[in-house]
Design an enzyme around this catalytic site. Sequence first.
Site, PDB file in Angstrom:
ATOM      1  N   SER A   1       6.042  -1.649   4.034  1.00  0.00           N
ATOM      2  CA  SER A   1       5.373  -3.232   5.336  1.00  0.00           C
ATOM      3  C   SER A   1       7.123  -3.877   4.768  1.00  0.00           C
ATOM      4  O   SER A   1       7.718  -4.679   5.670  1.00  0.00           O
ATOM      5  CB  SER A   1       4.520  -3.539   4.680  1.00  0.00           C
ATOM      6  OG  SER A   1       4.629  -4.680   3.560  1.00  0.00           O
TER       7      SER A   1
ATOM      8  N   LEU B   1       3.294   2.167   2.322  1.00  0.00           N
ATOM      9  CA  LEU B   1       3.697   1.958   3.216  1.00  0.00           C
ATOM     10  C   LEU B   1       4.887   1.223   4.025  1.00  0.00           C
ATOM     11  O   LEU B   1       5.276   1.895   5.075  1.00  0.00           O
ATOM     12  CB  LEU B   1       2.846   1.764   4.400  1.00  0.00           C
ATOM     13  CG  LEU B   1       1.476   2.729   4.099  1.00  0.00           C
ATOM     14  CD1 LEU B   1       0.052   2.367   5.172  1.00  0.00           C
ATOM     15  CD2 LEU B   1       1.624   4.009   4.857  1.00  0.00           C
TER      16      LEU B   1
ATOM     17  N   TYR C   1       9.362   4.777 -14.069  1.00  0.00           N
ATOM     18  CA  TYR C   1      10.766   5.479 -13.310  1.00  0.00           C
ATOM     19  C   TYR C   1      11.571   5.265 -13.645  1.00  0.00           C
ATOM     20  O   TYR C   1      12.493   6.020 -13.292  1.00  0.00           O
ATOM     21  CB  TYR C   1      10.328   4.290 -11.862  1.00  0.00           C
ATOM     22  CG  TYR C   1      10.842   4.684 -10.515  1.00  0.00           C
ATOM     23  CD1 TYR C   1       9.622   5.022  -9.855  1.00  0.00           C
ATOM     24  CD2 TYR C   1      12.403   4.843 -10.469  1.00  0.00           C
ATOM     25  CE1 TYR C   1      10.219   5.752  -8.750  1.00  0.00           C
ATOM     26  CE2 TYR C   1      12.784   5.255  -9.459  1.00  0.00           C
ATOM     27  CZ  TYR C   1      11.749   5.438  -8.019  1.00  0.00           C
ATOM     28  OH  TYR C   1      12.044   5.905  -7.386  1.00  0.00           O
TER      29      TYR C   1
ATOM     30  N   ASP D   1      13.429   3.938   2.920  1.00  0.00           N
ATOM     31  CA  ASP D   1      11.752   3.668   3.834  1.00  0.00           C
ATOM     32  C   ASP D   1      12.899   2.713   4.210  1.00  0.00           C
ATOM     33  O   ASP D   1      12.304   2.658   6.086  1.00  0.00           O
ATOM     34  CB  ASP D   1      11.677   2.025   2.561  1.00  0.00           C
ATOM     35  CG  ASP D   1      11.050   2.639   1.578  1.00  0.00           C
ATOM     36  OD1 ASP D   1      10.965   3.856   0.647  1.00  0.00           O
ATOM     37  OD2 ASP D   1      10.900   1.581  -0.057  1.00  0.00           O
TER      38      ASP D   1
ATOM     39  N   ALA E   1       0.765  -1.301   0.328  1.00  0.00           N
ATOM     40  CA  ALA E   1       0.021  -0.178   0.240  1.00  0.00           C
ATOM     41  C   ALA E   1       0.678   1.113  -0.063  1.00  0.00           C
ATOM     42  O   ALA E   1       0.980   2.389   0.784  1.00  0.00           O
ATOM     43  CB  ALA E   1      -0.638   0.085   1.235  1.00  0.00           C
TER      44      ALA E   1
ATOM     45  N   GLU F   1      17.633  -5.410   0.192  1.00  0.00           N
ATOM     46  CA  GLU F   1      16.000  -5.728  -0.121  1.00  0.00           C
ATOM     47  C   GLU F   1      16.256  -4.953  -1.564  1.00  0.00           C
ATOM     48  O   GLU F   1      16.479  -5.607  -2.021  1.00  0.00           O
ATOM     49  CB  GLU F   1      15.616  -3.684   0.065  1.00  0.00           C
ATOM     50  CG  GLU F   1      13.594  -4.015  -0.943  1.00  0.00           C
ATOM     51  CD  GLU F   1      12.943  -3.502  -0.559  1.00  0.00           C
ATOM     52  OE1 GLU F   1      12.852  -3.647   0.832  1.00  0.00           O
ATOM     53  OE2 GLU F   1      11.924  -3.137  -0.839  1.00  0.00           O
TER      54      GLU F   1
HETATM   55  P1  ADP Z   1       5.237  -2.601   0.811  1.00  0.00           P
HETATM   56  O1  ADP Z   1       6.860  -2.082   0.837  1.00  0.00           O
HETATM   57  O2  ADP Z   1       5.148  -1.124  -0.390  1.00  0.00           O
HETATM   58  O3  ADP Z   1       4.219  -2.684   1.717  1.00  0.00           O
HETATM   59  P2  ADP Z   1       6.893  -4.769  -1.017  1.00  0.00           P
HETATM   60  O4  ADP Z   1       5.578  -5.213  -2.137  1.00  0.00           O
HETATM   61  O5  ADP Z   1       7.378  -3.817  -1.216  1.00  0.00           O
HETATM   62  O6  ADP Z   1       5.744  -3.820  -0.380  1.00  0.00           O
HETATM   63  O7  ADP Z   1       6.313  -4.800   0.356  1.00  0.00           O
HETATM   64  C1  ADP Z   1       5.472  -6.466   0.487  1.00  0.00           C
HETATM   65  C2  ADP Z   1       6.207  -7.899   1.011  1.00  0.00           C
HETATM   66  O8  ADP Z   1       7.047  -7.811   1.991  1.00  0.00           O
HETATM   67  C3  ADP Z   1       5.464  -8.906   1.186  1.00  0.00           C
HETATM   68  O9  ADP Z   1       4.552  -9.029   0.051  1.00  0.00           O
HETATM   69  C4  ADP Z   1       5.879  -9.836   2.119  1.00  0.00           C
HETATM   70  O10 ADP Z   1       6.945 -10.710   1.111  1.00  0.00           O
HETATM   71  C5  ADP Z   1       6.497  -8.660   3.070  1.00  0.00           C
HETATM   72  N1  ADP Z   1       5.901  -8.975   4.015  1.00  0.00           N
HETATM   73  C6  ADP Z   1       5.976  -7.460   4.489  1.00  0.00           C
HETATM   74  N2  ADP Z   1       5.329  -7.659   5.620  1.00  0.00           N
HETATM   75  C7  ADP Z   1       5.017  -9.464   6.875  1.00  0.00           C
HETATM   76  C8  ADP Z   1       4.341 -10.118   7.143  1.00  0.00           C
HETATM   77  N3  ADP Z   1       3.748  -9.626   8.290  1.00  0.00           N
HETATM   78  N4  ADP Z   1       4.737 -11.030   6.390  1.00  0.00           N
HETATM   79  C9  ADP Z   1       5.698 -11.820   6.100  1.00  0.00           C
HETATM   80  N5  ADP Z   1       5.557 -11.399   5.101  1.00  0.00           N
HETATM   81  C10 ADP Z   1       5.625  -9.318   4.710  1.00  0.00           C
HETATM   82 MG    MG Z   2       8.607  -1.747   0.197  1.00  0.00          MG
END
Ligand code: ADP
Ligand code: MG
Length: 380
Positions: A127, A125, A221, A172, A123, A160
């Site tokens: 993650s 943010l 990009y 990030d 999203a 990453e």
């Molecule tokens: P963003 O960083 O914008 O949320 P990304 O595609 O860069 O999107 O990263 C998301 C990926 O990070 C997910 O597809 C997963 O592989 C990993 N991830 C994030 N949070 C979790 C979690 N709580 N448990 C397992 N994998 C996670």
């Molecule tokens: Mg990301």
Amino acid sequence: MKSALIAKFSQAYGRSPEIIARAPGRIEFIGNHTDYNGGTVLGAAIDRGVWVGLARREDGLRRFASDQREGIISQCADQLAKGTGQASWVNYPLGVIAAFPHFGLKAPGGFDYYAISDLPVGAGLSSSAAIELASALAFVAATGQEPDRETLVKVGKHAENNFVGVPCGILDQGVSGFGRKDHLVFIDCRGPRFDTVPLPSQAHFWIFNTHTKHALVDGLYAARHRECMEAARTLGVGLLVEVTPATLNANLAKLEPTAGKRARHVVEEIARVDEAGQALRAGNLAAVGRLLTASHRSSQHLFENSTPELDFLVDTLVAAPHVYGSRLTGGGFGGAVMALTSPDFGDVQAQAVADAYARKFGAKPDILHAQTGDGAQLCR
Ligand code: ADP
Ligand code: MG
């Protein structure tokens, strides 16, 4: 979240975690496409993130589980951390382990690992940075090491960039690592150098995720990256950060019209980051909001990394009461918009924006309300 993690961990492994670490997601506050131009950026760590629980094992087995995916993934610690060969979530913690030796850190041996999250994935943010930083903290705690924060940030970015294979900048991980409640994180990407700037506690964030993504986003990009580098070369500098708005104006005729627009966005955006820092220090949220909206207009007209969906959300938000300013957040070409609001902006107002969007584009954006939160930390 902590008790939920302990419950999940116990359910999966039949015991409690020895170590709990958490790291937040982040919002790109202002500083759009400034990082690879050597510029500055302000980000906010938010009050949502990823929590990692860990308990060491004597038999050298590493077991990974997450509330977001089924099953437990196992690996022996005497194998070097290897990718799964496919796009698995476990590549994030594995990538962190693989990064450790590059920073003089000892990799952890066997353990049971569980991750839970209250952060939407994908999203905008970050993650991914949250799971990297929370994992890194848990692994150094398990091995009795205490690297500084900057090292943890670089470990996350290394994982990453090199293991997962996403060419993200330092924003990030820097914000997830250096975040602080009621503050923004300032990053000078050239050092990198990290600092925090106070944010009045009445500042609230609303994120509207459109779930739209331009089909050519990676190529677009890369094209913007190339245009910026070419503009810098034409202007006789290494990176656009070395050009001030005044020198750019004086030399604009040297650039093709498109290159001139891209360069103006970056150079003025870097100046806006500076101005936003000053306005924040003066506690002037109205001025900060105007800079956010100006950043969006520059994306819309000069950098051309906005979309009709994002423009519509920004237009609707800035016309609503209690909104200081609004802009696309992240790389653009789809994705999410953020608004900086006073506490008086609430669910009713947010729903009205989402409804107007749905009437025009057919689907509602996801809404997320956040405030600032602390950076990565050990919880016990
Ligand atoms: P963003 O960083 O914008 O949320 P990304 O595609 O860069 O999107 O990263 C998301 C990926 O990070 C997910 O597809 C997963 O592989 C990993 N991830 C994030 N949070 C979790 C979690 N709580 N448990 C397992 N994998 C996670
Ligand atoms: Mg990301």
